[in-house]
Design an enzyme around this catalytic site. Structure first.
Site, mmCIF file in Angstrom:
data_model
loop_
_atom_site.group_PDB
_atom_site.id
_atom_site.type_symbol
_atom_site.label_atom_id
_atom_site.label_comp_id
_atom_site.label_asym_id
_atom_site.label_seq_id
_atom_site.Cartn_x
_atom_site.Cartn_y
_atom_site.Cartn_z
ATOM 1 C CB CYS A 33 -32.761 1.888 52.037
ATOM 2 S SG CYS A 33 -33.096 1.515 53.786
ATOM 3 C CB CYS A 36 -30.094 1.460 51.872
ATOM 4 S SG CYS A 36 -30.860 0.313 52.845
#
Length: 184
Positions: A33, A36
């Site tokens: 991600c 993230c």
């Protein structure tokens, strides 16, 4: 304090239900991600701030490694942060900026402190435990209560200038070129 990790679903259940009178801040992430990867260093930085050491415990959960924990918490997008108090989720949000993470954490801490200090407090008793099940909804719905004094939160360094939310709920958006004929 460094980040903590849950070993499995049983460990998650035990930790989230046995830790009392502290905020558990749980960060849901994945190695693939992009957002993230951007927020991970910020979360680590906040988890190491001295001002939160007595009030909070920080956990990191990889959604691919712990699908069961992610499912129980109804995680549908990442990065997602949930904040628990005495086993109950009191706030959930998503962000990548450290300042927004701090703002949400401070808001929860201030809200709980005001509840504890309220002379007419009907939600938390002297042992900081909920008096009845209805309090759970009160905490969640009141987390953005405009009567909460958040004047001591320094949000001057929140940079939201790159966020264009002007048409996020615009009913006048032309979606006529979208082919949705194969959607059930």
């Amino acid at each position: 304090m460094s980040l903590k990790y849950f070993n499995n679903l049983q460990d998650f259940n035990y930790q989230t239900n046995s830790i009392k009178n502290k905020l558990l801040v749980i960060y849901f992430t994945a190695s693939w991600c992009g957002p993230c990867k951007r927020v991970s260093p910020n979360f680590l930085s906040v988890s190491n701030m001295n001002k939160y050491q007595d009030e909070c415990i920080f956990y990191k959960v990889d959604v691919d490694e712990h699908i069961d924990i992610s499912t129980i918490c109804n995680i549908s997008s990442i990065p997602t942060f949930i904040i628990l108090y005495n086993g109950d989720i009191i706030h959930e949000f998503s962000c990548v900026e450290e300042s927004y993470l701090i703002y949400n954490l401070e808001t929860c801490m201030n809200h709980l402190q005001q509840m504890k200090n309220n002379d007419n407090n009907e939600y938390i008793d002297d042992n900081n435990e909920y008096l009845d099940d209805s309090s759970d909804n009160e905490i969640i719905t009141n987390i953005y209560d405009e009567n909460i004094d958040d004047s001591n939160i320094d949000d001057s360094n929140i940079d939201d200038s790159n966020i264009d939310d002007s048409n996020i709920y615009d009913e006048n958006i032309d979606d006529s070129n979208i082919d949705d004929s194969n959607i059930d």
